[in-house]
Motif scaffolding. Structure first.
Motif, mmCIF file in Angstrom:
data_model
loop_
_atom_site.group_PDB
_atom_site.id
_atom_site.type_symbol
_atom_site.label_atom_id
_atom_site.label_comp_id
_atom_site.label_asym_id
_atom_site.label_seq_id
_atom_site.Cartn_x
_atom_site.Cartn_y
_atom_site.Cartn_z
ATOM 1 N N GLU A 132 57.934 62.631 71.859
ATOM 2 C CA GLU A 132 58.429 62.767 73.227
ATOM 3 C C GLU A 132 59.798 62.132 73.395
ATOM 4 O OE1 GLU A 132 55.401 61.060 75.621
ATOM 5 O OE2 GLU A 132 53.905 62.596 75.131
ATOM 6 N N ARG A 133 60.121 61.164 72.548
ATOM 7 C CA ARG A 133 61.431 60.513 72.623
ATOM 8 C C ARG A 133 62.497 61.224 71.789
ATOM 9 N NH1 ARG A 133 60.737 53.959 73.077
ATOM 10 N NH2 ARG A 133 59.277 53.984 74.822
ATOM 11 N N GLY A 134 62.138 62.365 71.228
ATOM 12 C CA GLY A 134 63.143 63.180 70.572
ATOM 13 C C GLY A 134 63.162 63.141 69.065
ATOM 14 N N MET A 135 62.268 62.392 68.447
ATOM 15 C CA MET A 135 62.227 62.371 66.990
ATOM 16 C C MET A 135 61.611 63.665 66.472
ATOM 17 S SD MET A 135 61.264 58.422 66.004
ATOM 18 C CE MET A 135 61.791 58.687 64.314
ATOM 19 N N LEU A 185 49.051 67.454 67.808
ATOM 20 C CA LEU A 185 49.484 66.412 68.743
ATOM 21 C C LEU A 185 49.856 67.012 70.092
ATOM 22 C CD1 LEU A 185 51.652 64.248 66.322
ATOM 23 C CD2 LEU A 185 49.407 63.665 67.253
ATOM 24 N N ASN A 186 50.485 68.197 70.075
ATOM 25 C CA ASN A 186 50.841 68.859 71.333
ATOM 26 C C ASN A 186 49.592 69.229 72.123
ATOM 27 O OD1 ASN A 186 53.594 68.684 70.839
ATOM 28 N ND2 ASN A 186 53.686 70.677 69.818
ATOM 29 N N ILE A 187 48.556 69.709 71.413
ATOM 30 C CA ILE A 187 47.298 70.042 72.092
ATOM 31 C C ILE A 187 46.650 68.781 72.666
ATOM 32 C CG2 ILE A 187 44.953 70.906 71.720
ATOM 33 C CD1 ILE A 187 46.121 72.836 69.636
ATOM 34 N N GLN A 188 46.669 67.705 71.888
ATOM 35 C CA GLN A 188 46.108 66.438 72.371
ATOM 36 C C GLN A 188 46.837 65.971 73.628
ATOM 37 O OE1 GLN A 188 46.204 63.577 69.216
ATOM 38 N NE2 GLN A 188 44.677 64.651 67.956
ATOM 39 N N LYS A 189 48.154 66.100 73.608
ATOM 40 C CA LYS A 189 48.934 65.687 74.779
ATOM 41 C C LYS A 189 48.589 66.560 75.984
ATOM 42 C CE LYS A 189 53.630 64.951 76.477
ATOM 43 N NZ LYS A 189 53.363 65.685 77.744
ATOM 44 N N HIS A 190 48.466 67.875 75.751
ATOM 45 C CA HIS A 190 48.130 68.782 76.840
ATOM 46 C C HIS A 190 46.760 68.427 77.431
ATOM 47 C CE1 HIS A 190 48.235 72.397 79.239
ATOM 48 N NE2 HIS A 190 47.088 72.821 78.702
ATOM 49 N N MET A 191 45.783 68.183 76.584
ATOM 50 C CA MET A 191 44.454 67.811 77.063
ATOM 51 C C MET A 191 44.488 66.481 77.794
ATOM 52 S SD MET A 191 42.579 70.330 76.278
ATOM 53 C CE MET A 191 40.984 69.605 76.690
ATOM 54 N N SER A 192 45.275 65.551 77.269
ATOM 55 C CA SER A 192 45.392 64.250 77.932
ATOM 56 C C SER A 192 46.017 64.401 79.316
ATOM 57 C CB SER A 192 46.238 63.309 77.067
ATOM 58 O OG SER A 192 46.425 62.068 77.711
ATOM 59 N N ASP A 193 47.027 65.274 79.431
ATOM 60 C CA ASP A 193 47.654 65.502 80.738
ATOM 61 C C ASP A 193 46.664 66.115 81.714
ATOM 62 O OD1 ASP A 193 49.998 64.507 79.730
ATOM 63 O OD2 ASP A 193 50.906 66.470 79.339
ATOM 64 N N ILE A 194 45.829 67.055 81.224
ATOM 65 C CA ILE A 194 44.828 67.678 82.094
ATOM 66 C C ILE A 194 43.827 66.633 82.590
ATOM 67 C CG2 ILE A 194 42.883 69.290 82.128
ATOM 68 C CD1 ILE A 194 44.471 71.084 80.243
ATOM 69 N N ARG A 195 43.360 65.761 81.680
ATOM 70 C CA ARG A 195 42.418 64.708 82.082
ATOM 71 C C ARG A 195 43.036 63.788 83.130
ATOM 72 N NH1 ARG A 195 40.869 64.751 76.519
ATOM 73 N NH2 ARG A 195 42.391 63.106 76.087
ATOM 74 N N GLU A 196 44.269 63.427 82.907
ATOM 75 C CA GLU A 196 44.933 62.542 83.860
ATOM 76 C C GLU A 196 45.110 63.217 85.217
ATOM 77 O OE1 GLU A 196 45.748 59.366 83.649
ATOM 78 O OE2 GLU A 196 44.755 59.338 81.692
#
Length: 350
Positions: A225-228, A243-254
């Motif tokens: 997310e910081r550009g690396m 990792l992108n899927i994990q982030k998407h699922m985490s955003d949905i949960r939040e």
């Protein structure tokens, strides 16, 4: 700094002046420590802060006598030359507190820190996070350290002690084993040149690395997310997608949690508003009740009094209606019986 240059500076004569020391932080409470505190703590868990006691400067030259090894009497006509060695990878407050203890062991101390190079460290202990030059430079910025000795030996030798005119080697006094010995400080203890320090529990370089490994995916997502790039992080395309899927699922949960919290807060707010409105309505009608009673009396009071007055007057003019219905019924039956008795008597006489 080269190894040779470091050793030349470390073998200075007794006329060497110690660097000035900052005041002890013992006069300040732990709870009010500033981020630039000499304790090296900054802002952290208050429960950890409460477990630490300020390190006082020892204003005498007394040494412990309750150890199972001798400790020599320190010199008092010059700075006491102390030596701490280690890897100091990912320098943390446990390292800093050990160095602070050494620096405050006597009123006048010259503190040297020896750091092993990467070759020895990786061979004997394992891979480090920081490279040797990074570790050296980090230690040079510690306020308690007067001199950094690079490429220090893994095991302190007599030659090294003599070369740097070391009075004491400082370390916690638990046996530190290596391939060559059960305790690398054994011969230093035997010479009375070992000064023990207290280890700080709850933190270590291994613990910090464990925290990172435990939350490996979270730190990968953080750096992405910081550009690396995935290449810089040494991860594959599939890992990146995971990792992108994990982030998407985490955003949905939040988002779901946020909506639930928002709905709950909205309902609570509406209930409070309804309660307040009911309280206001109740107070309004309680205040107006007396006004309605007075208005009703003024408007209909005379007619009501006349109506009830006539009703009472009619009841007073009929005395047989006085009393309860049961009593009036008994009186009527009594009169009927009396008339029947009289009629029977008259018939008998005739």
């Amino acid at each position: 700094m080269s190894n040779k240059k470091s050793r030349d500076s470390g073998s200075s004569n007794n006329s060497e002046q110690p660097t000035s020391r900052s005041p002890s932080p013992s006069t300040h409470s732990l709870g009010s420590m500033a981020p630039d505190s000499p304790m090296g703590l900054g802002e952290c868990d208050p429960n950890i802060l409460k477990s630490f006691k300020p390190i006082e400067t020892n204003m005498s030259y007394d040494v412990a006598t309750d150890k199972d090894y001798p400790i020599n009497t320190p010199p008092q006509d010059r700075p006491v030359r102390l030596y701490c060695d280690g890897i100091y990878d990912l320098v943390h407050y446990g390292h800093m507190r050990a160095l602070e203890q050494a620096k405050k062991s006597f009123p006048n101390v010259y503190l040297m820190v020896g750091m092993c190079n990467d070759l020895d460290t990786h061979t004997r202990k394992g891979k480090t996070v920081m490279m040797e030059n990074e570790r050296y430079e980090s230690m040079r910025h510690c306020r308690w350290v007067d001199e950094v000795i690079t490429d220090a030996p893994w095991i302190v030798t007599q030659e090294f002690l003599d070369q740097h005119k070391i009075d004491y080697v400082c370390h916690d006094d638990l046996p530190y084993a290596s391939a060559e010995s059960d305790d690398v400080y054994a011969f230093v203890k035997a010479q009375g040149r070992f000064l023990p320090t207290q280890r700080t529990d709850g933190v270590s370089t291994s613990d910090l690395i464990t925290r990172i490994v435990r939350d490996y995916d979270k730190y990968l997502r953080r750096n992405l997310e910081r550009g690396m790039s995935p290449k810089e992080l040494n991860i594959s395309f599939l890992k990146e997608q995971e990792l992108n899927i994990q982030k998407h699922m985490s955003d949905i949960r939040e988002q779901i949690k946020k909506n639930i919290r928002g709905t709950r807060e909205d309902l609570i707010g509406e209930l409070e508003d309804l309660k307040a409105e009911l309280r206001h309505t109740k107070l309004f009608w309680e205040d107006r009740r007396q006004d309605f009673v007075r208005g009703f009396s003024n408007m209909f009071g005379n007619q009501v009094n006349k109506f009830f007055g006539r009703k009472r007057l009619g009841q007073d003019s009929r005395p047989e209606d006085r009393g309860s219905p049961v009593k009036r019924s008994r009186q009527s039956l009594s009169k009927t019986d009396s008339r029947s008795s009289d009629e029977v008597s008259d018939a008998v006489d005739q």
